[in-house]
Design a protein around this motif. Structure first.
Motif, PDB file in Angstrom:
ATOM      1  N   ASP A 132       0.864  -1.180   0.000  1.00 52.78           N
ATOM      2  CA  ASP A 132       0.000   0.000   0.000  1.00 52.78           C
ATOM      3  C   ASP A 132       0.902   1.232   0.000  1.00 52.78           C
ATOM      4  O   ASP A 132       1.766   1.372   0.874  1.00 52.78           O
ATOM      5  CB  ASP A 132      -0.886  -0.006   1.252  1.00 52.78           C
ATOM      6  N   VAL A 133       0.733   2.119  -0.984  1.00 56.45           N
ATOM      7  CA  VAL A 133       1.622   3.271  -1.101  1.00 56.45           C
ATOM      8  C   VAL A 133       1.534   4.169   0.130  1.00 56.45           C
ATOM      9  O   VAL A 133       2.525   4.795   0.531  1.00 56.45           O
ATOM     10  CB  VAL A 133       1.321   4.072  -2.398  1.00 56.45           C
ATOM     11  N   GLU A 134       0.363   4.240   0.772  1.00 64.50           N
ATOM     12  CA  GLU A 134       0.246   5.056   1.984  1.00 64.50           C
ATOM     13  C   GLU A 134       1.044   4.432   3.132  1.00 64.50           C
ATOM     14  O   GLU A 134       1.602   5.144   3.970  1.00 64.50           O
ATOM     15  CB  GLU A 134      -1.222   5.220   2.392  1.00 64.50           C
ATOM     16  N   ALA A 135       1.128   3.095   3.156  1.00 66.73           N
ATOM     17  CA  ALA A 135       1.955   2.432   4.168  1.00 66.73           C
ATOM     18  C   ALA A 135       3.429   2.729   3.925  1.00 66.73           C
ATOM     19  O   ALA A 135       4.215   2.895   4.867  1.00 66.73           O
ATOM     20  CB  ALA A 135       1.704   0.924   4.154  1.00 66.73           C
ATOM     21  N   VAL A 136       3.814   2.823   2.650  1.00 62.92           N
ATOM     22  CA  VAL A 136       5.193   3.186   2.307  1.00 62.92           C
ATOM     23  C   VAL A 136       5.477   4.624   2.763  1.00 62.92           C
ATOM     24  O   VAL A 136       6.505   4.912   3.376  1.00 62.92           O
ATOM     25  CB  VAL A 136       5.438   3.036   0.795  1.00 62.92           C
ATOM     26  N   GLU A 137       4.562   5.533   2.450  1.00 63.25           N
ATOM     27  CA  GLU A 137       4.722   6.931   2.858  1.00 63.25           C
ATOM     28  C   GLU A 137       4.819   7.058   4.373  1.00 63.25           C
ATOM     29  O   GLU A 137       5.574   7.880   4.894  1.00 63.25           O
ATOM     30  CB  GLU A 137       3.541   7.768   2.346  1.00 63.25           C
ATOM     31  N   GLU A 138       4.055   6.232   5.073  1.00 59.90           N
ATOM     32  CA  GLU A 138       3.996   6.307   6.525  1.00 59.90           C
ATOM     33  C   GLU A 138       5.360   6.083   7.177  1.00 59.90           C
ATOM     34  O   GLU A 138       5.695   6.713   8.175  1.00 59.90           O
ATOM     35  CB  GLU A 138       3.002   5.262   7.044  1.00 59.90           C
ATOM     36  N   VAL A 139       6.151   5.185   6.603  1.00 63.60           N
ATOM     37  CA  VAL A 139       7.436   4.847   7.227  1.00 63.60           C
ATOM     38  C   VAL A 139       8.626   5.463   6.492  1.00 63.60           C
ATOM     39  O   VAL A 139       9.762   5.321   6.936  1.00 63.60           O
ATOM     40  CB  VAL A 139       7.618   3.312   7.289  1.00 63.60           C
ATOM     41  N   TRP A 140       8.365   6.149   5.382  1.00 64.20           N
ATOM     42  CA  TRP A 140       9.438   6.610   4.504  1.00 64.20           C
ATOM     43  C   TRP A 140      10.488   7.421   5.238  1.00 64.20           C
ATOM     44  O   TRP A 140      11.692   7.229   5.067  1.00 64.20           O
ATOM     45  CB  TRP A 140       8.843   7.419   3.351  1.00 64.20           C
ATOM     46  N   HIS A 141      10.062   8.370   6.049  1.00 69.34           N
ATOM     47  CA  HIS A 141      11.024   9.267   6.687  1.00 69.34           C
ATOM     48  C   HIS A 141      11.735   8.644   7.887  1.00 69.34           C
ATOM     49  O   HIS A 141      12.601   9.288   8.478  1.00 69.34           O
ATOM     50  CB  HIS A 141      10.329  10.569   7.069  1.00 69.34           C
TER      51      HIS A 141
END
Length: 527
Positions: free
Chosen positions: A162-171
Motif C-alpha cells: 500500500d503506497v500510503e503504508a510506504v509513505e507512513e514509514v518513509w522518513h
C-alpha cells in the motif's frame, strides 16, 4: 550503473504515467539491493552529493573540449548533462563499468579537492548514456518527469504494498533502503513508525469547480498564504516537515523549539507556516515576508527576531499517542481546539472558522478577502477522515480570483529539457511615469503549445539584442498576465514583485503604449 542509465533514458522518452510505473517497477524487481536502493533515492530526491557542482563539471569538460564549442552547444541543447555526455571525448569504455552502488560510494563524502579526479575517472569509464546518468545523479536534477510520489507508487505496485503504508514509514528509513526492500519482498516485517518523528502524508484539496456546496455538510476556513507544514513531536524529538516531506526543522528552529516546550507531548499537527507582523497577536504578514526565511538552513538570530515565524493550525493527526486520522473532522477539530492552550501562544494559534449565512454571503467574503496573507477559502466536509492525497468530495480549495495586468514582453530565454529549443521563459514590464519600461515579472506557463510555438517564432524575428541565452525583443508585444498578489520589493528596479505570475491571454492586437503602468500596479500592492 548501465541499468540505471537505461532506466533514465527510457523514462525520459516515456510520457505515459502507467508506462513509467512499469519501467520503475521492473527495474526495482530485477536489480540488486544496493543499486536499486540508490536509484530509488535518486528518483525521490534523497541523494545529495554536494562535492559535485555544475561549475566542476563545466571546468572538466572545457579542459578537454573547446570552451566556445561547449558554450554554444550548451546554449542550444539547454541541458548540462546531455551536453557533456555527448561532447566528452571518446575515451574507450573500460571493461566492467562501475555499479550504481560503486558510483554513489565513490562520490559520497568527497572533498572538493578530491572531486575533480574522481568525477573525471568516472566519466572516462562510462559511455554517453552512462555519463548522462552519472551527471544527473551527481547534480540531483533528474528532470525526467518522475515525482517522488510516482517513484513510491511504482515501488508499492511492484511489490504489492500500500503506497500510503510506504509513505507512513518513509522518513524513518535511509538509503539504500535495505529494510524497505526486505519488507517489500517478505523477508522482514514492516518497519514501524511508532515513537519516531516521521512525516505523515498530507490530506490535499481539489479546486472547487462546481458551486454551491451544502454548508450544513461543509465548513469553511481561510486558505492562508504561507507554506503548509507538519509539526511532529515523538520519541523525545521534534520535526518540522514541508508539504513535500522535506525536513525544514533547521530552517525554523524557533518554531521547533516552541513546539517542544514548555511541556512537550506527542502530537502530529497540520498547519500553515507564516511570519508575524506584530508582537501583540499573531497577525500574518504576506508571503513576501516569509520568503526572507525560506531556504536558510541556519537563520541568524537577527533574522529570526525580525521575521518571527508561527504556525496557524488546521488539523490534528495524532495527539498524546492517539491516531486521529480515521476520526471525522469534527472530532479532530475539537481535539485541536483542546490542545492549543498547551502551546506557546506567540507561536501557535488555530485557523478560525468562517461563519456565513448562506453561499452568497460566503462568496462575498471570498471576493472581499484581499488580505496579504489570504489566498482564498478551504471547504472541508465535517465528517471527513484525514486521508492522504486528494479524495473527491472531501476537501476543496476555492482561491480568490487572480489579479491581471497588461504587460509588454521585454526578454525571452530558452527553456530546459523538452523546451530547450524554444524561447519559453519571458520577462515582461510596465510603463513608468517617465515612459520607461521596467520589468515587473517573469513567467513560463499559462500558454498552449501552439501559442508557445507562435511566441518562439515572434521572439526569433523581433530580437534586438542578445545576452548569452537571453534575447531582448522589440517592446511591442502585449500579454495579459495573471498573478495572485503584488508586493513591494527592493530587489527589482520597478519596486514590485509578482506572486505566481503566468500568462492569461496573448494580446498582440493591443498597442504597447496602452499596457498598464507601474502606478496602476502599485495600487494592487498587498499591505
Amino acid at each position: 550503473m548501465q541499468a540505471f542509465a537505461a532506466l533514465l533514458d527510457a523514462l525520459l522518452f516515456t510520457g505515459s504515467r502507467n508506462a513509467k510505473l512499469r519501467l520503475i517497477g521492473d527495474y526495482l524487481r530485477s536489480t540488486p539491493d544496493a543499486d536499486r536502493g540508490w536509484a530509488l533515492a535518486a528518483l525521490t530526491g534523497g541523494l545529495d552529493l554536494k562535492a559535485v557542482q555544475p561549475s566542476l563539471l563545466k571546468a572538466l569538460v572545457t579542459a578537454r573540449v573547446d570552451p566556445v564549442l561547449f558554450a554554444l552547444s550548451h546554449d542550444f541543447v539547454g541541458d548540462l548533462a546531455e551536453t557533456i555526455s555527448l561532447l566528452w571525448p571518446g575515451v574507450p569504455v573500460s571493461e566492467g563499468a562501475p555499479s550504481l552502488d560503486e558510483v554513489v560510494r565513490r562520490l559520497s563524502g568527497l572533498s572538493r579537492a578530491e572531486a575533480p579526479a574522481v568525477v573525471e575517472a568516472l566519466l572516462d569509464s562510462l559511455d554517453p548514456q552512462g555519463r548522462y546518468a552519472l551527471i544527473k545523479l551527481a547534480t540531483g536534477s533528474l528532470r525526467i518527469g518522475v515525482s517522488a510520489r510516482l517513484a513510491k507508487t511504482a515501488l508499492a505496485d511492484a511489490f504489492g504494498l500500500d503506497v500510503e503504508a510506504v509513505e507512513e514509514v518513509w522518513h524513518g528509513l535511509a538509503p539504500p533502503y535495505a529494510t524497505l526492500f526486505a519488507w517489500a519482498e517478505g523477508r522482514a516485517p514492516a518497519p514501524l513508525a511508532s515513537d519516531l518523528p516521521v512525516f505523515r502524508p498530507f490530506m490535499l484539496a481539489h479546486p472547487l469547480e462546481e458551486t454551491p456546496l451544502d454548508l450544513d455538510a461543509y465548513v469553511a476556513e481561510w486558505k492562508w498564504d504561507g507554506i503548509r507544514v507538519q509539526l511532529v513531536h515523538a520519541g523525545g524529538e521534534t520535526r518540522l516537515y514541508s508539504r513535500s516531506g522535506d525536513d525544514i526543522t533547521a530552517s525554523f528552529p524557533d518554531v521547533a523549539a516552541a513546539f517542544a516546550t514548555p511541556a512537550p507531548f506527542p502530537a502530529t499537527l497540520d498547519g500553515e507556516l507564516l511570519v508575524r507582523t506584530g508582537d501583540a497577536e499573531l497577525a500574518a504578514a504576506s508571503f513576501n515576508a516569509l520568503q526572507q526565511r525560506l531556504g536558510r538552513k541556519a537563520p541568524a538570530a537577527k533574522l529570526q527576531s525580525e521575521a518571527p515565524a508561527f504556525v496557524r493550525l488546521y488539523d490534528a493527526l495524532a495527539v498524546d499517542g492517539a491516531d486521529l486520522r480515521a476520526e471525522p473532522w469534527t472530532v479532530r477539530r475539537a481535539a485541536l481546539e483542546g490542545l492549543v492552550s498547551r502551546l506557546d501562544p506567540t507561536r501557535f494559534d488555530v485557523s478560525p472558522l468562517i461563519e456565513a449565512a448562506d453561499w452568497t454571503a460566503l462568496e462575498a467574503l471570498r471576493e472581499g478577502a484581499r488580505d496579504a496573507a489570504i489566498e482564498g477559502l478551504m471547504l472541508k466536509r465535517r465528517d471527513s477522515a484525514y486521508i492522504a492525497g486528494r479524495r473527491a468530495g472531501l476537501w476543496y480549495k476555492w482561491k480568490r480570483a487572480a489579479l491581471t495586468a497588461d504587460c509588454v514582453l521585454m526578454y525571452a530565454q530558452r527553456g530546459h529539457g523538452k523546451r530547450s529549443g524554444l524561447y519559453s521563459d519571458f520577462t515582461f514590464g510596465a510603463w513608468s511615469e517617465d515612459g520607461a519600461l521596467l520589468p515587473v515579472g517573469k513567467a513560463y506557463s499559462g500558454f498552449t503549445d501552439a501559442e508557445l510555438n507562435g511566441l518562439d517564432r515572434w521572439v526569433r524575428s523581433h530580437t534586438v539584442a542578445r545576452f548569452g541565452p537571453v534575447r531582448e525583443v522589440e517592446k511591442t508585444y502585449v500579454v495579459e498576465v495573471a498573478f495572485d498578489s503584488l508586493h513591494l520589493s527592493k530587489r527589482h528596479k520597478s519596486g514590485l514583485a509578482m506572486r505566481f505570475p503566468r500568462f492569461f491571454r496573448l494580446r498582440p492586437d493591443k498597442p504597447a503604449d496602452e499596457a498598464d503602468t507601474i502606478a496602476t500596479l502599485m495600487a494592487m500592492v498587498a499591505d
